[in-house]
Scaffold this active site. Structure first.
Site, short mmCIF file in Angstrom:
data_model
loop_
_atom_site.label_atom_id
_atom_site.label_comp_id
_atom_site.label_asym_id
_atom_site.label_seq_id
_atom_site.Cartn_x
_atom_site.Cartn_y
_atom_site.Cartn_z
CG ASP A 1 3.55 21.04 9.44
OD1 ASP A 1 2.71 21.85 9.02
OD2 ASP A 1 4.43 21.33 10.26
CG ASP B 1 4.76 27.41 8.07
OD1 ASP B 1 3.59 27.50 7.65
OD2 ASP B 1 5.73 27.94 7.53
CD GLU C 1 5.12 29.50 12.50
OE1 GLU C 1 4.89 30.71 12.34
OE2 GLU C 1 4.38 28.61 12.01
N GLY D 1 -3.13 29.06 11.44
CA GLY D 1 -3.69 29.94 10.41
C GLY D 1 -3.43 31.39 10.77
CD GLU E 1 -7.74 30.87 10.20
OE1 GLU E 1 -6.56 31.24 10.00
OE2 GLU E 1 -8.49 30.44 9.28
CB THR F 1 1.37 27.95 5.73
OG1 THR F 1 1.83 29.28 5.60
CG2 THR F 1 1.86 27.11 4.56
CG ASP G 1 5.92 22.20 13.68
OD1 ASP G 1 6.05 23.29 14.26
OD2 ASP G 1 4.95 21.93 12.94
#
Ligand code: XBP
Ligand code: MG
Length: 266
Positions: A9, A11, A18, A51, A54, A123, A182
């Protein structure tokens, strides 16, 4: 048995991004004069929606607006998000959000051992490019055999779609790969795709239910950033997660079938 692929993954896992995303959202809100500003507490709650588009829509849905005004704002989400993505790229390039402890070490260990690397992220694709380039330089993008991200799938994490897409393009079964995440959404997505998963939480995701993880660590650790109390607390061989220990945990030697065991002792 050993692993063929490590799937990361982005982020929160490869880098603690973030805060950079939150900054980019707030810069975009200022640029388009929306008068919004997401605090760390608000953003931490909004991160339950994966997202960025979203997440914006979920924020708009909970605003006190007339149906007409709500629809008008929802129609603006793509443009607001495009502004945010522009800001994110420059924030990442300017501030060079570093890779988390142990990520580059494990990437290099895996490649040296002949494994392939992949990305499975919610992302936007340009965000992945920006982060890989700013942290790993020009070699960054070439390290990964597959980069599955953003709008390549309709259903984002916790749906397993992005991991299944990565496995499909890699041409490997889930038991030949391990995932690194994460967040609870990311863990759910990876586990639903059949992947043994390491979770390294951040401020934005700590305290979630990670009971489905194969291993939960503060970070992957490294000789330069050893994990406190390791080896011994959770790890057996070092104060960081080595590839060898990862493989022992993620792809243990499968016991042979009862029949072959019977013959073996005969
Ligand atoms: C994290 C996300 C992304 C980022 C923002 O993705 O959910 O939405 O928060 O990026 P992952 P975008 O942990 O799967 O890497 O605004 O481009 O979505
Ligand atoms: Mg994540």
């Amino acid at each position: 048995m050993s692993l063929d692929v490590l799937i990361f993954d982005v982020d929160g896992t490869m880098a603690d991004t973030e805060e950079a995303h939150r900054t980019a959202f707030n810069l975009a809100f200022e640029r388009v004069r929306l008068g919004w500003n997401w605090s760390r507490d608000v953003y931490r709650r909004l991160l339950k929606t994966t997202g960025g588009k979203e997440r914006l829509a979920a924020f708009i849905q909970q605003l006190d607006l007339s149906p007409t005004e709500r629809q008008r704002m929802l129609a603006r989400v793509p443009d607001i998000h495009a502004e945010k993505t522009k800001f994110y790229s420059s924030v990442v390039h300017d501030r060079a959000v570093p890779l988390r402890d142990g990520v580059e070490r494990l990437l290099d260990e895996a490649l040296s051992a002949g494994l392939r690397l992949a990305i499975a992220s919610t992302t936007t694709a340009v965000n992945v490019d920006a982060l890989l380039e700013s942290t790993l330089g020009t070699r960054g993008l070439n390290l990964f055999s597959v980069i599955a991200c953003g709008d390549q799938v309709r259903a984002k994490k916790p749906a397993s779609d992005i991991y299944r897409l990565a496995l499909h393009h890699l041409g490997v079964a889930p038991d030949r790969a391990a995932a690194f995440e994460d967040s609870a959404n990311g863990l759910s997505a990876a586990v639903a795709a059949g992947l043994w998963t390491v979770v390294t939480p951040t401020f934005w995701t700590e305290g979630s239910d990670f009971s489905a993880a194969g291993l939960v660590l503060p970070s992957l650790g490294s000789p330069a950033a050893p994990l406190a109390g390791e080896p011994g607390r959770q790890l057996e061989s070092a104060a960081w997660l080595t590839l060898a220990e990862l493989e022992r945990r993620a792809a243990p030697e499968r016991p042979s079938s009862a029949v072959t065991r019977l013959y073996a002792t005969a």
